[in-house]
Design a protein around this motif. Sequence first.
Motif, PDB file in Angstrom:
ATOM      1  N   ARG B 418       0.750  -1.125   0.035  1.00 47.24           N
ATOM      2  CA  ARG B 418       0.109  -0.040   0.126  1.00 47.24           C
ATOM      3  C   ARG B 418       0.840   1.021  -0.056  1.00 47.24           C
ATOM      4  NH1 ARG B 418      -2.783  -0.799   5.386  1.00 47.24           N
ATOM      5  NH2 ARG B 418      -0.559  -1.261   5.958  1.00 47.24           N
ATOM      6  N   ALA B 419       0.384   2.437  -0.137  1.00 46.17           N
ATOM      7  CA  ALA B 419       0.923   3.754  -0.396  1.00 46.17           C
ATOM      8  C   ALA B 419       1.845   4.091   1.044  1.00 46.17           C
ATOM      9  CB  ALA B 419      -0.121   4.804  -0.814  1.00 46.17           C
ATOM     10  N   VAL B 420       0.937   3.685   2.042  1.00 46.38           N
ATOM     11  CA  VAL B 420       1.516   3.871   3.307  1.00 46.38           C
ATOM     12  C   VAL B 420       2.818   3.018   3.579  1.00 46.38           C
ATOM     13  CG1 VAL B 420      -0.116   2.274   4.561  1.00 46.38           C
ATOM     14  CG2 VAL B 420       1.179   3.949   5.778  1.00 46.38           C
ATOM     15  N   ASP B 421       2.817   1.722   3.161  1.00 44.97           N
ATOM     16  CA  ASP B 421       4.036   0.943   3.366  1.00 44.97           C
ATOM     17  C   ASP B 421       5.244   1.566   2.631  1.00 44.97           C
ATOM     18  OD1 ASP B 421       2.379  -1.086   4.582  1.00 44.97           O
ATOM     19  OD2 ASP B 421       1.648  -1.893   2.793  1.00 44.97           O
ATOM     20  N   VAL B 422       5.033   1.886   1.277  1.00 45.74           N
ATOM     21  CA  VAL B 422       5.993   2.731   0.842  1.00 45.74           C
ATOM     22  C   VAL B 422       6.573   3.780   1.370  1.00 45.74           C
ATOM     23  CG1 VAL B 422       6.629   4.052  -1.534  1.00 45.74           C
ATOM     24  CG2 VAL B 422       5.060   1.910  -1.342  1.00 45.74           C
ATOM     25  N   ALA B 423       5.653   4.558   2.135  1.00 48.76           N
ATOM     26  CA  ALA B 423       6.095   5.888   2.875  1.00 48.76           C
ATOM     27  C   ALA B 423       6.983   5.218   4.053  1.00 48.76           C
ATOM     28  CB  ALA B 423       4.987   6.536   3.543  1.00 48.76           C
ATOM     29  N   ALA B 470       9.322  -1.778  -3.760  1.00 48.20           N
ATOM     30  CA  ALA B 470       8.659  -2.527  -4.829  1.00 48.20           C
ATOM     31  C   ALA B 470       8.844  -3.923  -4.810  1.00 48.20           C
ATOM     32  CB  ALA B 470       8.218  -1.647  -6.252  1.00 48.20           C
ATOM     33  N   ALA B 471      10.166  -4.067  -4.963  1.00 48.45           N
ATOM     34  CA  ALA B 471      10.606  -5.546  -5.296  1.00 48.45           C
ATOM     35  C   ALA B 471      10.525  -6.284  -3.886  1.00 48.45           C
ATOM     36  CB  ALA B 471      12.101  -5.340  -5.551  1.00 48.45           C
ATOM     37  N   SER B 472      10.501  -5.942  -2.857  1.00 46.24           N
ATOM     38  CA  SER B 472      10.386  -6.526  -1.756  1.00 46.24           C
ATOM     39  C   SER B 472       9.240  -6.251  -0.544  1.00 46.24           C
ATOM     40  CB  SER B 472      11.688  -6.550  -0.828  1.00 46.24           C
ATOM     41  OG  SER B 472      11.950  -5.039  -0.399  1.00 46.24           O
ATOM     42  N   PRO B 473       8.105  -6.595  -1.093  1.00 48.87           N
ATOM     43  CA  PRO B 473       6.902  -6.014  -0.359  1.00 48.87           C
ATOM     44  C   PRO B 473       6.796  -6.672   0.960  1.00 48.87           C
ATOM     45  CG  PRO B 473       6.196  -7.327  -2.135  1.00 48.87           C
ATOM     46  CD  PRO B 473       7.554  -7.162  -2.230  1.00 48.87           C
ATOM     47  N   GLU B 474       7.578  -7.829   1.100  1.00 51.66           N
ATOM     48  CA  GLU B 474       7.312  -8.538   2.483  1.00 51.66           C
ATOM     49  C   GLU B 474       8.029  -7.682   3.593  1.00 51.66           C
ATOM     50  OE1 GLU B 474       8.919  -9.340  -0.237  1.00 51.66           O
ATOM     51  OE2 GLU B 474      11.290  -9.670   0.250  1.00 51.66           O
ATOM     52  N   ASP B 475       9.035  -6.768   3.285  1.00 52.44           N
ATOM     53  CA  ASP B 475       9.615  -6.018   4.276  1.00 52.44           C
ATOM     54  C   ASP B 475       8.696  -4.936   4.693  1.00 52.44           C
ATOM     55  OD1 ASP B 475      11.809  -7.281   3.862  1.00 52.44           O
ATOM     56  OD2 ASP B 475      12.742  -5.953   2.812  1.00 52.44           O
ATOM     57  N   ALA B 476       7.281  -4.676   4.145  1.00 54.20           N
ATOM     58  CA  ALA B 476       6.757  -3.381   4.578  1.00 54.20           C
ATOM     59  C   ALA B 476       6.100  -3.366   5.627  1.00 54.20           C
ATOM     60  CB  ALA B 476       5.660  -3.329   3.413  1.00 54.20           C
ATOM     61  N   ALA B 477       5.554  -4.576   6.226  1.00 53.19           N
ATOM     62  CA  ALA B 477       4.658  -4.539   7.514  1.00 53.19           C
ATOM     63  C   ALA B 477       5.646  -3.924   8.823  1.00 53.19           C
ATOM     64  CB  ALA B 477       4.329  -6.253   7.932  1.00 53.19           C
TER      65      ALA B 477
END
Lengths: 444, 513
Positions: B418-423, B470-477
Amino acid sequence: MPDFTPHTDEEIEQMLAACGLSGTEELFTAIPEALRLAGGLDMADGLSEPDVVVETQRLAARNPGADLICFAGGGVYDHEVPAAVRRLGFRSEFVTAYTPYQPEVAQGVLQMLFEYQTLVARLAGLAVANASLYDGASALVEAANLSVAATGRKTVWVSEGIHPTWRSVLRTFAQGTGHDLKPIALRDGVTDWPIPADGNPPAAVLVAQPNHLGCLEDVKTAADLAHGVDGLCVVAADPVSAGLLRSPGELGADVVVGEGQTFGTPMSFGGPFVGLFASSLAQVRRLPGRLVGETVDNEGRRAYVTTLRAREQDIRREKASSNVCTNQTLIAVAFAIQLSWLGTAGLRELALRCARGTRYCREALLAIDGVEPLVSAPTLREFSLALPVPPETVVERLAEEGFLAGVPLEPGLHQREGLAVAVTERRTRAEIDAFTASFEKAVR
Amino acid sequence: MTADDQTRANGGMGATGRSIPLMGRDSEPTIFELSAPGRRAASFRTTDVPEWPAEDLLPAGLLREEPLDIAEVSERDLVGHVTRLSHRQYSVDLGAYPLGSCTMKYNPKLCDDAASLPGFTNAHPATPEGWTQGWLELLADLDARLCAITGMAAATLQPPAGAAGELTGLLLMRAWHAEQGGRERTKIVIPDSAHGTNPASVTLGGYETVTVPSDDRGCVDLGALRERLDDDVAGIMLTNPNTLGLFEEDIAEIAAATHEVGGLLYYDGANLNAILGVTRPGDMGFDIVHMNLHKTFAVPHGGGGPGAGPVAVGRRLVDFLPGPRPVRGDSGWSWQTPPKSIGRVHSWHGNALALVRAYSYILASGGDGLQRVAERAVLNANWLRHRLRGVYDVPFDRPNMHEFVASTGSLKRSSGLRAVDVAKRLLEEGFHAPTTYFPLIVEEALMIEPTETESLQTLEALASALERIAASPEDAAAAPRTTPVGRVDEARAARRLVPTFDARAADESDRLS
C-alpha cells in the motif's frame, strides 16, 4: 547569480534525453504557446550572496525605529530573548522540517509541541491546547467560530477592551461567517458588565485580560454572565501576566486565546508570532488546527502523533469549522523553550518585574503637569494616559529623543485621546527616568 | 555496504541506528520529568526599580496563590533536552523530502541571516512610519516583485499562510460582487482534486462548494464545468498545475467561461514553483492569486509553520485589498488603507520576518534564477516519473510539471503493498516519504515532488530505494525499523487522548488506582 539548483549542463542533457526530450522548453509543451512568458520575468538577474547582504543591510539600517528604547505594547512587548532560546530556535532540524505527517521521523517537533501544549494549557488553566495558530487575533477569530459551532448561535459579544486591531480582524472574517458581533463598551477602563438582555443570547462573551488599556478585567463576572445564558466565555489572556494572576480557566473561561510573542520571539515588526489556543475538554472535538497526543509505537515505546485528525480541513473539507493548515510551529517551539528557561520561579519574577516597572513609570509620568490617567482600573504591564497634546505628536517627539513612547489609542473610544505605555522587565530605572524627563518636554 | 550506504539504510540516523547513545534512538523524557525543585536557568537585567511586593501592586483577589508550575531546569539540561529532541527529527537540511504539494526545497542560509538583522527583528510594529522606512520599502518592493511574477496589479502581504490567503481571496470576491449589485452569489466551484483548505475556506467565506469532476486526462472537465456555471457562481478556485502535477491546458477556456457568467478566478499558488518565469496566473485570466512563500520562495516550513500567504489581485480588485499597505509619497513611504478595503486580516503586517526571507531569496535568484527554479523542478519530476513508470502505476502518464502522482494500486492487488507501506519503507531508506492518499481521486496515491534543489545523484538514490521497496513488499509490515520510533499507534492516540503531560499523569494515576 548564486545557483540554488545543482544540475550540471551534462546532467541536464542526460536527464532530458531520459525523458525523450531535446530541450528544456519541451518540458513546458502542456502550456499553450499564447500563455508563455516570452523573454522571462521582467526582473533583474540574481545578486550574489554578498550583494544581497549589502542590500538587506541597507534596508535594515533604514529602520532607526528598531534602536528606540521601547515603551510600546499593544499586544507586542519588548521582552528579553536569551541566547539559549535564539540558538536552539535556529536549529535546522526544527527550522527546515515540514508538518509532522510522518511521526516516526518527527518525534522532535511532536514532543516539543506536546510540551508547548502542556505549558499553554497550564497558563490558561484549561485541559487542552492546540499546536498553535497564526497569532492572537486569528486565535480569537477561531474561538468565536468554535463558540458559534458549539452553541448554534450567531451573536458574539465583544468587549471593547480587546485590542482594536484584533477586533478589526474579527470584523473582517465575520463578513464571511455572518457572525453578529455586538461591541460591549468600557467604563473607566474595564468592560461595563452586566449587559442588558436583548433577546438574542450570545454564543460567547469575548474579553481581554488585561485589556488593551492595560487594565485588569473581572473575568469571573464575564464567565458567570456567559454561562448564565448558556454561552461560552472566551478570554484573550496575556501569558506573561499569568505569572501573577489567577488563570482564566480557574475563573470560568471555556476558551483561552493569546499572543505568544512575549515568550521567545522578538518584536519582528509584528510577525511571525504565535496564536495560543486552549479549551476545556468539552470542546476538544471542535479545536481548530493541529493537536498532538501521546501514544506508543509498535514496541510500546512512548511516541507522539497528531491526533483527532478528523476535525481538520484536509479530511472534513467543506464541513470543517476551521481552514487552518500551516500554523506557527517554529514560534511555538521557541515559546516552549523560553518558558522552560524561565521556569516556575522565573515566570513569576518576570511578571513581577513588569508590574514593578509599570508602577514606577506610571507614577513618574503622572507627576508631569497635564498628564493624567485615562482610566483608573489596576494595571500590570501597560497603562493608559490622557495627554495635553496629541499622542502622535508625543510619540514623534520622543522618537527624536531615542524612545518609542507607546501606542496611540483610538480617539472617540474613550472620549479623550490617549497613549498606552508598556514597561517590561528590560526597562531600567535609569531608562525610565530619562524617558520621564523627555516626556515632560514632549508634552509641553 | 559502505559506511554511507549503511547510514542511509539506517535512516540517516547514525551508522548503526542503535549504537550511538543519545543520537535519535533513545526516547527523551519531557522537560517536566527533568525538573528538580529550586533549579533555574533564568536571569534578569539589573534595573534598580523598587522591589515592591506583588501584594502592593495588584488587588489580592486577582493574584494566584501558588506560582504556576512550569519546570525547574538548568540551562544545560534545557539545551541538552532540545538538542536530543532535534536528533529525533527529519528535515530538509538532513536529506531529500519529496513531499508532493509541499515544495520542500532547500532554503538558502543567506535568507536566515537577512531575517536576523536587528534592524528588522527589533522593530515594534507600531513604530511611526518615518522610523521604519526600510521595512516599508522592502515590503513594497516585495509586493511589486510578487506582482511581476504572477502578472497581477497589487498585493497584500498580510495573510500569514496559504489558507488565510484563500479566505482573504474569497472575502475579496464577496466585496467585489456586493459592489456589482444584483442577486447574491452563493457558490464557488472547486475541482475534485483540490486541497482540503479550498472547500474549508469556501465555507468560512460564506459560500457553498460545488465540485467539478476531473476528466480522464486529470484536468477540469470543461463540459461539466460549463454545466455548473451560472449567475449563482461567485467564482472558481483552481490550482494550476493541479494537484496531479498537470497543467490545466484549457485554462483560457475555463477563464472565459467563468468570466462570462460574472464569476472571478482564484489561483491557489501551492504549485507556483512549476511555472516561475514560464507563465503567469494573470496571463491565464486569474483575478486573485495567493502565493505560499513557504513553498515557492524559500521560507522554511518550521515543522508546520510559520509560512506567509500574500494575495495579489488584478486591477479591478485593488481597492478592496486589506490594509494598511505601504504607499510611496513625496516624503517617503507611508501606510494607507485602500478605499473599499475588506479590512485587516492580520493584527499587524503579516509574518514580516518570513517576508524578509522570501525577499532575499527573490533578490538572490533574480528573474533568471526563478525561471531556472521552474525548469529544474519540472525536469527533476519528469525524470523521476520516467524512471519509476514501470515500477509503480502512473495513472496520468504524460508530461507533468513539478510533481507527479504514482500509485501502488497494481502492487496492492499483486502483493499487498500500500501507499502507506512505501512511505514507511522510504523512511528507513533515509528519505522523507511522499504525500500519500492525496489527491483523493487516485487510489493508493503517492504524490512525489522532488523539487529543483535535489541533484541527479539524490534522485537516482531515491528511485533505487523506491524500486527496492516495490521489489520486496514482504519488508513493508515491519517498517520503519531504523527510525527513532517504530510505526506509531495513531488509533490509540485518538481513543485515549493524552494532549498534555498533565493528562498523562492523570491517566497513569487512574490506572494505578
